[in-house]
Design a protein around this motif. Structure first.
Motif, mmCIF file in Angstrom:
data_model
loop_
_atom_site.group_PDB
_atom_site.id
_atom_site.type_symbol
_atom_site.label_atom_id
_atom_site.label_comp_id
_atom_site.label_asym_id
_atom_site.label_seq_id
_atom_site.Cartn_x
_atom_site.Cartn_y
_atom_site.Cartn_z
ATOM 1 N N PRO A 191 -16.691 -73.990 -8.019
ATOM 2 C CA PRO A 191 -16.180 -75.147 -7.295
ATOM 3 C C PRO A 191 -14.660 -75.082 -7.082
ATOM 4 C CG PRO A 191 -17.127 -75.782 -9.439
ATOM 5 C CD PRO A 191 -17.279 -74.328 -9.319
ATOM 6 N N VAL A 193 -11.267 -77.114 -6.490
ATOM 7 C CA VAL A 193 -10.715 -78.446 -6.785
ATOM 8 C C VAL A 193 -9.261 -78.520 -6.313
ATOM 9 C CG1 VAL A 193 -10.165 -80.092 -8.616
ATOM 10 C CG2 VAL A 193 -12.224 -78.685 -8.790
ATOM 11 N N LEU A 212 -11.638 -81.848 3.040
ATOM 12 C CA LEU A 212 -12.918 -82.544 2.867
ATOM 13 C C LEU A 212 -13.778 -82.375 4.117
ATOM 14 C CD1 LEU A 212 -11.603 -85.767 1.087
ATOM 15 C CD2 LEU A 212 -13.217 -84.110 0.116
ATOM 16 N N ASP A 218 -14.639 -79.124 -3.212
ATOM 17 C CA ASP A 218 -15.735 -79.755 -3.940
ATOM 18 C C ASP A 218 -15.254 -81.074 -4.526
ATOM 19 O OD1 ASP A 218 -17.980 -77.708 -3.862
ATOM 20 O OD2 ASP A 218 -16.240 -76.504 -4.378
ATOM 21 N N THR A 219 -13.999 -81.117 -4.959
ATOM 22 C CA THR A 219 -13.401 -82.367 -5.448
ATOM 23 C C THR A 219 -11.920 -82.394 -5.051
ATOM 24 O OG1 THR A 219 -14.797 -82.171 -7.413
ATOM 25 C CG2 THR A 219 -13.067 -83.832 -7.488
ATOM 26 N N HIS A 265 -16.050 -89.987 1.674
ATOM 27 C CA HIS A 265 -16.164 -88.827 0.766
ATOM 28 C C HIS A 265 -16.096 -89.238 -0.701
ATOM 29 C CE1 HIS A 265 -15.720 -85.933 4.051
ATOM 30 N NE2 HIS A 265 -14.796 -86.748 4.544
ATOM 31 N N ASP A 266 -17.242 -89.132 -1.392
ATOM 32 C CA ASP A 266 -17.258 -89.418 -2.840
ATOM 33 C C ASP A 266 -16.442 -88.390 -3.615
ATOM 34 O OD1 ASP A 266 -18.935 -91.446 -2.376
ATOM 35 O OD2 ASP A 266 -20.782 -90.325 -2.831
ATOM 36 N N GLU A 267 -16.224 -87.241 -2.993
ATOM 37 C CA GLU A 267 -15.500 -86.163 -3.696
ATOM 38 C C GLU A 267 -14.024 -86.496 -3.888
ATOM 39 O OE1 GLU A 267 -17.248 -86.151 -0.819
ATOM 40 O OE2 GLU A 267 -17.381 -84.074 -0.148
ATOM 41 N N ARG A 269 -11.184 -88.512 -5.529
ATOM 42 C CA ARG A 269 -11.081 -89.312 -6.757
ATOM 43 C C ARG A 269 -9.697 -89.961 -6.876
ATOM 44 N NH1 ARG A 269 -14.438 -86.759 -10.868
ATOM 45 N NH2 ARG A 269 -13.343 -88.097 -12.346
#
Ligand SMILES: Nc1ncnc2c1ncn2[C@@H]1O[C@H](COP(=O)(O)OP(=O)(O)O)[C@@H](O)[C@H]1O
Ligand SMILES: O=C(OP(=O)(O)O)[C@H](O)COP(=O)(O)O
Length: 396
Positions: A191, A193, A212, A218-219, A265-267, A269
């Motif tokens: 992933p 990040v 994104l 991925d995050t 986008h939930d990714e 944070r």
């Protein structure tokens, strides 16, 4: 295709080399020589191979305190290289051409700050840039042009895009390495990040959106002022001091853009706690418990955020860092940056972009990253998927 120094025959050749040694200054001269050190490899290789080297560079912006001659830079380059580097207080006049013509193989001269000339602080398309006094004046003294100034490659200025219209153009070693890493992010292990912090809110949100939407991230972890803006966009009560700081900077559009990204986008944070100053001390507060009235703004992420983000970073195949997690210049607020960057440095593949970000890792003594970029705006542009005019100008 972009030619590199591997394609260049150097012996006795007059090479114009554009580097980026734009540096913080102190009253006595250079406050930091990291950018000069970065170009030692390219310059040494050219000189070792017998080139006659005319160096072009800028320092500061007209009107700013750090807008200065390059005399101190020439002295430092002369110390850093095992070849002589002279200084010439002209850039493209007959005096400059004579200095270049008088160089022997293995000798270099640093010409005067390109931005002393008005045209160099304007942006042109490459063909028009090639018609400027700077380029027309210096081209007769040169055989080839090498661009090693990755950190300025997002500027379409004459010394960056004009010369390769008139001379064979090559990428120097810094440029080559930066492009190898930053233009091929999509090939790095997952992933993947992104940790986006710092204070260039508009640029960072542009990077977040781009990575994104292109499925590169991925995050995306947000921190610093970027994280504060994202928190406000999420509807959090960040306290009056933080909100005023953000509104005073006029970040209304950025809050809207961050809000759209958070919805889609939930990714993406946001911090769960922040650190503020209270009675001269660091005080951590969960975002949900922040009092509406605060006297000082959020200057760092808190320990809960550090713990949550560290888990994500520890599982990453590739980490891309841009912008510190807090006001790292103050020890009280360096905690988030120190902890998160230390964890990030342990990833198999770790890439650092941004001038202040690079300064933060030096100041905090964190090493072990796979690549530390020399560029701030240029690395952000590449990470956001934009092309760089100075790189396009080198492309055949
Ligand atoms: N929460 C915050 N509030 C205000 N400034 C912050 C905050 N977090 C980080 N910063 C500031 O961001 C600056 C660096 O951001 P930026 O210029 O975007 O980095 P870079 O040069 O690496 O791109 C630092 O001077 C730091 O003090
Ligand atoms: O320091 C630079 O950019 P950066 O601060 O984005 O790394 C470059 O030298 C470009 O300078 P500029 O932003 O005055 O054109």
């Amino acid at each position: 295709m972009i030619r590199t120094l591997d394609d260049l025959d150097c012996e006795g050749v007059a090479v114009g080399v554009r580097i980026d040694i734009n540096s913080p200054l102190s009253e006595t001269g250079l406050a930091d020589d990291a950018r000069l050190r970065a170009h030692v490899e390219t310059l040494s290789e050219l000189l070792e191979r017998g080139a006659r080297v005319a160096i072009l560079a800028h320092q500061g912006r007209p009107g700013d305190d750090d807008f200065s001659t390059l005399a101190a830079h020439a002295d430092r380059l002369d110390e850093l290289l095992s070849f002589p580097v002279d200084y010439c207080d002209a850039t493209f006049s007959a005096a400059a051409r004579e200095r270049v013509a008088g160089l022997d193989g293995g000798e270099a001269v640093l010409l005067e700050n390109t931005r002393f000339y008005a045209e160099e602080y304007m942006e042109f398309d490459p063909e028009r840039a090639a018609d400027t006094h700077l380029v027309e004046g210096l081209v007769p003294a040169l055989d080839v042009y090498v661009n090693d100034a990755f950190a300025a490659a997002h500027r379409s200025q004459p010394s960056l895009v004009g010369f390769p219209q008139r001379l064979p153009g090559y990428a120097g070693r810094v440029m080559e390495r930066e492009l190898d890493v930053l233009a091929t992010i999509e090939e790095t292990p997952q992933p993947r990040v992104y940790l986006l912090g710092g204070a260039k809110v508009g640029d960072s949100i542009g990077v977040a959106r781009s990575v994104l939407e292109r499925g590169l991230a991925d995050t995306v972890l947000t921190a610093g002022l970027v994280g504060n803006v994202c928190l406000l966009a999420s509807g959090a009560e960040l306290g009056t001091a933080s909100a005023e700081f953000v509104y005073d900077q006029g970040y209304w559009d950025e809050i809207d853009r961050a809000g759209e990204l958070l919805d889609a986008h939930d990714e993406l944070r946001v911090p769960v706690d922040v650190a503020i100053e209270r009675d001269g001390e660091r005080h951590e507060i969960p975002v949900a418990e922040l009092p509406q009235e605060t006297e000082t703004p959020a200057m760092d992420v808190g320990s809960e955020t550090v713990a949550a983000y560290s888990e994500v970073l520890a599982d990453a195949g590739t980490v891309i860092l841009n912008g510190p997690a807090g006001v790292f210049e103050e020890e009280t607020f360096a905690h988030g940056t120190r902890e998160l960057y230390s964890t990030a440095s342990e990833a198999d593949h770790s890439i650092v972009g941004g001038g202040d970000t690079a300064a933060a890792i030096r100041r905090l003594g964190i090493d072990g990253f796979s690549h530390v970029s020399t560029g701030g705006g240029a690395s952000l542009a590449l990470l956001a998927g934009d092309s760089l005019p100075a790189v396009e100008a080198l492309d055949e």
